[in-house]
Design an enzyme around this catalytic site. Structure first.
Site, PDB file in Angstrom:
ATOM      1  N   GLY A   1       0.765  -0.999   0.458  1.00 39.06           N
ATOM      2  CA  GLY A   1      -0.215  -0.107   0.255  1.00 39.06           C
ATOM      3  C   GLY A   1       0.864   1.960  -0.092  1.00 39.06           C
ATOM      4  O   GLY A   1       2.257   1.020   0.054  1.00 39.06           O
TER       5      GLY A   1
ATOM      6  N   ASN B   1       1.667   1.034   3.946  1.00 38.47           N
ATOM      7  CA  ASN B   1       2.674   0.164   4.419  1.00 38.47           C
ATOM      8  C   ASN B   1       2.834  -1.223   3.508  1.00 38.47           C
ATOM      9  O   ASN B   1       1.700  -1.027   2.226  1.00 38.47           O
ATOM     10  CB  ASN B   1       1.924  -0.685   5.598  1.00 38.47           C
ATOM     11  CG  ASN B   1       2.671   0.486   7.047  1.00 38.47           C
ATOM     12  OD1 ASN B   1       3.492   0.708   6.899  1.00 38.47           O
ATOM     13  ND2 ASN B   1       1.487   0.991   7.865  1.00 38.47           N
TER      14      ASN B   1
ATOM     15  N   VAL C   1       2.543  -5.578   3.339  1.00 35.85           N
ATOM     16  CA  VAL C   1       1.602  -6.548   4.638  1.00 35.85           C
ATOM     17  C   VAL C   1       2.251  -7.527   4.287  1.00 35.85           C
ATOM     18  O   VAL C   1       1.722  -7.675   2.567  1.00 35.85           O
ATOM     19  CB  VAL C   1       0.767  -5.949   5.139  1.00 35.85           C
ATOM     20  CG1 VAL C   1      -0.169  -7.413   5.839  1.00 35.85           C
ATOM     21  CG2 VAL C   1       0.105  -4.935   5.498  1.00 35.85           C
TER      22      VAL C   1
ATOM     23  N   ASP D   1      -5.573  -2.999  -4.568  1.00 43.03           N
ATOM     24  CA  ASP D   1      -6.091  -3.389  -3.168  1.00 43.03           C
ATOM     25  C   ASP D   1      -7.954  -3.544  -3.410  1.00 43.03           C
ATOM     26  O   ASP D   1      -8.218  -4.471  -2.485  1.00 43.03           O
ATOM     27  CB  ASP D   1      -5.868  -2.581  -1.855  1.00 43.03           C
ATOM     28  CG  ASP D   1      -6.336  -1.266  -2.341  1.00 43.03           C
ATOM     29  OD1 ASP D   1      -6.062  -0.723  -3.582  1.00 43.03           O
ATOM     30  OD2 ASP D   1      -5.968   0.208  -1.318  1.00 43.03           O
TER      31      ASP D   1
ATOM     32  N   ASP E   1     -12.615   1.421   3.421  1.00 37.48           N
ATOM     33  CA  ASP E   1     -11.279   0.657   3.668  1.00 37.48           C
ATOM     34  C   ASP E   1     -10.677   2.447   4.372  1.00 37.48           C
ATOM     35  O   ASP E   1      -9.977   2.431   3.573  1.00 37.48           O
ATOM     36  CB  ASP E   1     -10.491  -0.096   2.351  1.00 37.48           C
ATOM     37  CG  ASP E   1      -9.140  -0.022   2.489  1.00 37.48           C
ATOM     38  OD1 ASP E   1      -9.049  -0.382   4.054  1.00 37.48           O
ATOM     39  OD2 ASP E   1      -8.154  -1.001   2.268  1.00 37.48           O
TER      40      ASP E   1
ATOM     41  N   THR F   1      -4.097   4.926   3.707  1.00 34.96           N
ATOM     42  CA  THR F   1      -3.800   5.988   3.552  1.00 34.96           C
ATOM     43  C   THR F   1      -5.079   7.382   3.301  1.00 34.96           C
ATOM     44  O   THR F   1      -5.229   8.020   3.273  1.00 34.96           O
ATOM     45  CB  THR F   1      -2.688   6.177   2.728  1.00 34.96           C
ATOM     46  OG1 THR F   1      -1.826   5.578   2.193  1.00 34.96           O
ATOM     47  CG2 THR F   1      -2.133   7.443   2.395  1.00 34.96           C
TER      48      THR F   1
ATOM     49  N   THR G   1      -8.161  23.786  22.837  1.00 39.77           N
ATOM     50  CA  THR G   1      -7.813  23.480  21.027  1.00 39.77           C
ATOM     51  C   THR G   1      -7.109  22.385  21.069  1.00 39.77           C
ATOM     52  O   THR G   1      -8.095  21.664  20.411  1.00 39.77           O
ATOM     53  CB  THR G   1      -6.200  24.404  20.653  1.00 39.77           C
ATOM     54  OG1 THR G   1      -6.400  25.838  21.131  1.00 39.77           O
ATOM     55  CG2 THR G   1      -5.199  24.160  19.841  1.00 39.77           C
TER      56      THR G   1
END
Length: 260
Positions: free
Chosen positions: A8, A11, A13, A110, A130, A133, A187
């Site tokens: 991905g 990462n 995997v 993916d 999913d 990112t 904040t």
């Protein structure tokens, strides 16, 4: 056994799979410059920790949305596992489902693999979310055909953009706000409310619109590392499948009669 690799944007995997059972899984930050030798040193040590050897791997299958990372993963398979890597979406691992969109070739590997796995595991019309990112929403019908979806910024990406663009805002963890309510008193609280509850509102709103457009009951399947973060705070998910992409790769190997 099968070494399934999901490369991905954030990462990569690696999972050791026997049949459809995941025996071990590891992840490493995505870096297209990482060589096959570097992967091999890291992966060999992890295999040994789990009680396996490189010789236990008889086949390698790769799904990637990072084209520049593919070559080194192919070299890894050839040099260290003595086999040619099988690439999801290419012969002999064609998708085997209808990709009913305007530009089928642009669909991320993916997302196609997730659709295959979700249809195998759950009946009916499906919406797969999913949390990666990017946060993607993928719609498939009761026949398993991919019908389209939505791409939205991932929650960490949204937070990074906010902190980068606003000089006085601190970096915070992505987590459910500790205080009840949505009127932040400082904040950090205000940022956590905006990021977390804003994201929950987004996914709930988009899924409601998707379901209305589908026009039939649709199950919502969640995957990705942050799915469990949101689960206690929304009734949206019908199921969470944390290893959906790896499961999809194992299913594709099985359908192609690859039995390592």
């Amino acid at each position: 056994m099968l070494l399934a690799i999901d490369a991905g944007n954030t990462n990569v995997v690696f999972a050791l799979v026997e049949g459809r059972r995941i025996r071990a899984r590891w992840r490493i930050a995505t870096d297209p410059r990482r060589t096959a030798d570097e992967y091999a040193v890291w992966l060999s040590q992890l295999l040994q920790i789990e009680g396996y050897q490189r010789g236990d791997v008889r086949a390698v299958i790769v799904a990637t949305v990072v084209p520049r990372a593919l070559h080194n993963l192919q070299v890894l398979a050839q040099k260290y596992f003595g086999t040619d890597a099988l690439i999801a979406g290419r012969a002999p691992l064609e998708w085997g489902i209808a990709i009913d969109v305007d530009e089928p070739q642009s669909l991320g590997a993916d997302r196609a693999v997730n659709t295959i796995a979700a249809h195998e595991l759950h009946a009916g019309d499906l919406i797969v979310i999913d949390f990666g990112t990017a946060t993607t929403f993928d719609v498939s019908d009761y026949n398993g055909a991919y019908k389209g979806g939505i791409i939205a910024p991932g929650i960490n990406l949204s937070l990074d953009a906010l902190v980068t663009a606003a000089a006085k805002l601190p970096r915070i963890a992505v987590e459910a706000p500790a205080r009840p309510g949505v009127i932040g008193r400082n904040t950090v609280d205000q940022m956590q409310i905006g990021i977390f509850w804003g994201y929950v509102a987004m996914i709930e709103g988009l899924v409601a619109r998707l379901k209305a457009e589908v026009g039939r009951p649709a199950k919502v399947i969640a995957t990705g590392g942050l799915a469990t973060l949101f689960q206690p705070h929304t009734a949206l998910f019908d199921a969470i499948e944390p290893d959906l992409t790896i499961q999809g790769l194992a299913i594709m190997a099985e359908r192609a009669h690859i039995h390592p």
